[in-house]
Design an enzyme around this catalytic site. Structure first.
Site, PDB file in Angstrom:
ATOM      1  N   SER A 127       0.924  -1.146  -0.026  1.00 54.89           N
ATOM      2  CA  SER A 127       0.177  -0.166  -0.045  1.00 54.89           C
ATOM      3  C   SER A 127       0.896   1.158   0.064  1.00 54.89           C
ATOM      4  O   SER A 127       1.698   1.335  -0.977  1.00 54.89           O
ATOM      5  CB  SER A 127      -1.064  -0.118   1.278  1.00 54.89           C
ATOM      6  OG  SER A 127      -1.937   1.023   1.120  1.00 54.89           O
TER       7      SER A 127
ATOM      8  N   HIS B  43      -4.023  -1.891  -4.411  1.00 53.28           N
ATOM      9  CA  HIS B  43      -5.623  -2.387  -4.164  1.00 53.28           C
ATOM     10  C   HIS B  43      -6.470  -2.001  -5.282  1.00 53.28           C
ATOM     11  O   HIS B  43      -7.816  -1.852  -5.456  1.00 53.28           O
ATOM     12  CB  HIS B  43      -6.091  -1.496  -2.855  1.00 53.28           C
ATOM     13  CG  HIS B  43      -5.356  -1.436  -1.646  1.00 53.28           C
ATOM     14  ND1 HIS B  43      -5.133  -2.406  -0.842  1.00 53.28           N
ATOM     15  CD2 HIS B  43      -4.845  -0.356  -1.083  1.00 53.28           C
ATOM     16  CE1 HIS B  43      -4.263  -1.972   0.016  1.00 53.28           C
ATOM     17  NE2 HIS B  43      -4.008  -0.816  -0.072  1.00 53.28           N
TER      18      HIS B  43
END
Length: 250
Positions: A129, A164
């Site tokens: 991330s 994501h």
């Protein structure tokens, strides 16, 4: 003859904080330069969240490595000690959280410069991330609330990245728009479950812990907006999800 170490960066779509099987972290440790690597976890993007740190230590103390944590919100090392510590790591593993805050804190403490130096000396840089976003020139992020773009990364890898890509609403469309309009340069869309290893800026290997997860190349094409291509990934834990990636890019 002087041997120049390969500069290596891994982008992770999972790991100890999201996956129970440990496949991506095992794969990562297998790419370290030492059979028992020193692994430094950097949780700056989460504000050095204690629960996140505990989760890392629990996961990595059971592996054949030497885990440690670099806390910057309660810094204990002076500049010289900090440099010695970071340059002595085989793997620097950056956690998720707020990408913009991460980069700002690193720059205040000079960690950005030290990580570049560590990479030049052969340390494997990686993260999930925000910990993936930071290594590229630009990234897709929710650091400012709504999904948007950030063009202030470290640039150790060229181009941009979107984490994501398959799991958070709006990620795909927003990233493709940013690339199509030139706000972000061509880059990599990382689906959850994927690991991508780059050597000297080129994709060397792409793996997945699930049969469907993919690494995708996203680029702008005149008159056609954003285009994307799924790259083959080796399926971890047995079997294949396509052949190993060859590193070809657009």
């Amino acid at each position: 003859m002087v041997v120049v170490p390969t500069r290596r960066v891994a982008l992770l779509g999972g790991g100890f904080s999201t996956d129970e099987d440990g496949l991506l972290d095992d794969w990562l440790l297998g790419r370290a330069r030492s059979p028992r690597p020193r692994v430094c976890f950097v949780p700056t993007a989460s504000g050095d969240a204690p629960a996140y740190i505990d989760q890392f230590l629990t996961a990595f103390r059971s592996r054949d490595c030497e885990p440690s944590v670099l806390r910057l919100f309660r810094r204990e090392l002076d500049d010289e000690a900090l440099r010695t510590y970071l340059l002595g790591q085989d793997v620097v593993y950056v956690g998720g959280g707020n990408t913009a805050n991460l980069l700002a804190v690193w720059r205040v403490h000079g960690v950005d410069r030290l990580l570049r130096e560590a990479c030049d000396r052969g340390t494997l840089l990686c993260g999930i991330s925000a910990g993936a976003n930071c290594w590229l020139e630009g990234s897709h992020t929710d650091s400012f609330g709504p999904l948007t773009f950030l063009r202030d990364g470290l640039g150790i890898l060229p181009g941009s990245v979107c984490p994501h890509y398959d799991s958070e609403p709006g990620r795909r469309d927003s990233y493709r728009e940013a690339v199509a309009t030139g706000r972000l340069s061509a880059g990599w869309a990382v689906e959850d479950g994927v690991g991508a290893l780059f050597a000297d800026g080129r994709l060397e290997e792409a793996v997945s812990r699930t049969p469907k997860a993919r690494l995708r190349r996203v680029w702008a094409e005149a008159g056609q907006g954003a285009r994307e291509r799924a790259l083959p990934c080796r399926l971890l834990g047995g079997g294949e999800a396509g052949a190993a990636a060859t590193g070809r890019r657009r």
